[in-house]
Design a protein around this motif. Sequence first.
Motif, PDB file in Angstrom:
ATOM      1  N   TYR A   3       0.704  -1.157  -0.088  1.00 15.84           N
ATOM      2  CA  TYR A   3      -0.065   0.057   0.068  1.00 15.84           C
ATOM      3  C   TYR A   3       0.992   1.357   0.083  1.00 15.84           C
ATOM      4  O   TYR A   3       0.574   2.096  -0.799  1.00 15.84           O
ATOM      5  CB  TYR A   3      -0.750  -0.024   1.339  1.00 15.84           C
ATOM      6  N   ILE A   4       1.932   1.442   0.899  1.00 16.84           N
ATOM      7  CA  ILE A   4       3.007   2.581   0.970  1.00 16.84           C
ATOM      8  C   ILE A   4       3.507   2.729  -0.184  1.00 16.84           C
ATOM      9  O   ILE A   4       3.775   3.715  -0.982  1.00 16.84           O
ATOM     10  CB  ILE A   4       3.505   2.522   2.094  1.00 16.84           C
ATOM     11  N   LEU A  16       3.476  12.090   3.830  1.00 16.10           N
ATOM     12  CA  LEU A  16       1.972  11.285   3.954  1.00 16.10           C
ATOM     13  C   LEU A  16       1.733  11.316   5.266  1.00 16.10           C
ATOM     14  O   LEU A  16       2.719  11.552   6.409  1.00 16.10           O
ATOM     15  CB  LEU A  16       2.181  10.082   3.480  1.00 16.10           C
ATOM     16  N   LEU A  18       0.192   8.888   8.069  1.00 13.91           N
ATOM     17  CA  LEU A  18       0.034   7.358   7.945  1.00 13.91           C
ATOM     18  C   LEU A  18      -0.433   6.863   9.384  1.00 13.91           C
ATOM     19  O   LEU A  18       0.341   7.257  10.254  1.00 13.91           O
ATOM     20  CB  LEU A  18       1.427   6.667   7.632  1.00 13.91           C
ATOM     21  N   ASN A  19      -1.278   5.980   9.375  1.00 13.72           N
ATOM     22  CA  ASN A  19      -1.323   5.458  10.674  1.00 13.72           C
ATOM     23  C   ASN A  19      -0.522   4.433  11.237  1.00 13.72           C
ATOM     24  O   ASN A  19      -0.262   3.431  10.188  1.00 13.72           O
ATOM     25  CB  ASN A  19      -3.022   4.931  10.650  1.00 13.72           C
ATOM     26  N   SER A  20      -0.239   4.232  12.380  1.00 15.53           N
ATOM     27  CA  SER A  20       0.624   2.967  12.842  1.00 15.53           C
ATOM     28  C   SER A  20       0.321   2.617  14.147  1.00 15.53           C
ATOM     29  O   SER A  20      -0.445   3.192  14.961  1.00 15.53           O
ATOM     30  CB  SER A  20       2.245   3.464  12.556  1.00 15.53           C
ATOM     31  N   TYR A  49       3.366   0.261  10.290  1.00 18.79           N
ATOM     32  CA  TYR A  49       2.214   0.867   9.612  1.00 18.79           C
ATOM     33  C   TYR A  49       0.994   0.092   9.179  1.00 18.79           C
ATOM     34  O   TYR A  49       1.072  -0.964   8.897  1.00 18.79           O
ATOM     35  CB  TYR A  49       2.593   1.665   8.332  1.00 18.79           C
ATOM     36  N   VAL A  96       7.102  11.455   6.416  1.00 17.19           N
ATOM     37  CA  VAL A  96       5.690  10.673   7.081  1.00 17.19           C
ATOM     38  C   VAL A  96       5.417  11.556   8.195  1.00 17.19           C
ATOM     39  O   VAL A  96       6.259  11.913   9.090  1.00 17.19           O
ATOM     40  CB  VAL A  96       5.915   9.476   7.376  1.00 17.19           C
ATOM     41  N   SER A  98       3.222  10.572  11.305  1.00 14.24           N
ATOM     42  CA  SER A  98       2.389   9.496  11.968  1.00 14.24           C
ATOM     43  C   SER A  98       1.381   9.759  13.022  1.00 14.24           C
ATOM     44  O   SER A  98       1.510  10.561  13.790  1.00 14.24           O
ATOM     45  CB  SER A  98       3.585   8.518  12.470  1.00 14.24           C
TER      46      SER A  98
END
Length: 146
Positions: A3-4, A16, A18-20, A49, A96, A98
């Motif tokens: 995906y990334i 970006l 991004l959830n982690s 991630y 990123v 996060s």
Amino acid sequence: MAYIKDLRKLVGAMPLILNSAGAIIRNHEGHLLLEYRNDTNDWGIPGGYMEPGETFEETIRRELIEELSITVTSLNFLNIYSGKDYFHEYPNGDKVYSIMAMFEATIHHDIKTDHKEIGRVNYFSFDYLPKDLTLTTQKILSGIFR
């Protein structure tokens, strides 16, 4: 991770969001498990991630299996970390911001690193943490263990 990589093909290195998810894991002596990351050459809290459709809990469980071959027996939610303090630029130039869900995790202790992302793991006393911690790890640990 596909995906990334697919996103990066479209947007390049631009920042970006991004959830982690990450996990605070301690041994019976209370020492903290950290992993040495091959991509950034520093120590950090285990995690990674989110893939599309995952929950934060599913993310940390998957990451711990992929990176360390360990199974989580229980998760306790600690906090969400986000904002400009959690910006990171990788050595390749990718940027990123996060949004991290942090958990305390209890695990089975048979750890085997993947040696792709993770070079090695070790338990550290909070009084003797390695000097080359990721900035994110430093910020999270200073908030949890002041």
